[in-house]
Design an enzyme around this catalytic site. Sequence first.
Site, mmCIF file in Angstrom:
data_model
loop_
_atom_site.group_PDB
_atom_site.id
_atom_site.type_symbol
_atom_site.label_atom_id
_atom_site.label_comp_id
_atom_site.label_asym_id
_atom_site.label_seq_id
_atom_site.Cartn_x
_atom_site.Cartn_y
_atom_site.Cartn_z
ATOM 1 N N ASP A 33 1.078 -1.155 -0.036
ATOM 2 C CA ASP A 33 -0.071 -0.116 0.074
ATOM 3 C C ASP A 33 1.028 1.342 -0.167
ATOM 4 O O ASP A 33 2.090 1.128 0.542
ATOM 5 C CB ASP A 33 -0.963 -0.068 1.276
ATOM 6 C CG ASP A 33 -1.718 1.213 1.454
ATOM 7 O OD1 ASP A 33 -2.269 1.466 0.432
ATOM 8 O OD2 ASP A 33 -1.520 1.751 2.390
ATOM 9 N N ASP A 48 -0.352 5.214 0.712
ATOM 10 C CA ASP A 48 -0.722 6.206 1.490
ATOM 11 C C ASP A 48 -0.777 5.588 3.016
ATOM 12 O O ASP A 48 -1.433 4.629 3.234
ATOM 13 C CB ASP A 48 -1.964 6.576 1.523
ATOM 14 C CG ASP A 48 -2.255 7.363 0.096
ATOM 15 O OD1 ASP A 48 -1.146 8.408 -0.068
ATOM 16 O OD2 ASP A 48 -3.035 7.323 -0.705
ATOM 17 N N ASP A 89 -1.865 -0.565 5.918
ATOM 18 C CA ASP A 89 -2.356 0.171 7.174
ATOM 19 C C ASP A 89 -3.858 0.234 7.456
ATOM 20 O O ASP A 89 -4.149 0.723 8.367
ATOM 21 C CB ASP A 89 -1.685 1.573 7.229
ATOM 22 C CG ASP A 89 -2.271 2.780 6.335
ATOM 23 O OD1 ASP A 89 -2.606 2.068 4.926
ATOM 24 O OD2 ASP A 89 -2.834 3.692 6.878
#
Length: 274
Positions: free
Chosen positions: A6, A8, A214
């Site tokens: 991922d 961001d 996240d």
Amino acid sequence: VLVFTDLDGTLLDHHSYSFAPAIPMLHKLASMNIPVIPNTSKTFAEVTELRQKLDLKGPFIVENGAAVYIPINYFNTQSSDTTSKNGYWVKEFSKPREHWLSLIDKLKNTFAGEFNHFFNMSNKEIIAATGLSIKQAKQANAREYGEPILWLGSDNTKHKFVETLEELGITPLQGGRFLHLSGQCDKGKALIWLTQQFQQERGIKNCISIALGDGQNDVAMLEAADIAVQILSPANAPPLLTRQHDVYTSQAYGPSGWTECLEQIIFKHKQFNP
Ligand code: 2M8
Ligand code: MG
Ligand code: MG
């Protein structure tokens, strides 16, 4: 070994979008010939710019698993389920953005004033919601497949909105800031498809996949990988996983946590080293 990541809040800091703490590990992975594959909510326009800065030359996955982009001739053979576009072989998993925009239009009366969404937002509004620069805000709005929704109302009405979508057979995905609407795609399905492409190409059955994320929209990817890494986020609780084995959780946020966990994994699996 393949690293799916991922961006961001994971490889990029949630607030500053900096990846500086991850640079030494990016170099190390490059020296080990381990591809780092962005698997993100971001658009093609955003990722093509970022991967230059990150010095990544391989495939990437955009808009929450909506499409996989493989640089033409990265593999010896083109998979029959891909098309050629802008120098890439593209595998699509979602209907185009217009489809989701017309669906959102139909929900606007029932949820009047409760949400805004990228197509309807000015660059200024996107900048205020994300902290991106004007150029980056335009790239973020250059969406091909899905639509990010900014929730303005209460958690309660948001819950009702999600329920309404689920009744229509649509599973929205929650990012760090936005709720993403797109097809029956997710980062996990895209990871599985691309891992199979690597395996076919290399004539091996067991490419080891490491996934780092996240947020809630990373759960499918973290469940699908051989090794899952939950990156601590200042924006949300760690994504809830059902799997118990081969899960790492970072102590540090974003790109520092990214480096921390990959160091542990590489140390534990010394066979990864050439
Ligand atoms: C959006 O994606 C993040 C992913 O967690 C979010 O939902 O908060 C997307 O619109 C992406 O294109 C954009 O770059 C990002 C900026 O924070 O927000
Ligand atoms: Mg994230
Ligand atoms: Mg993301």
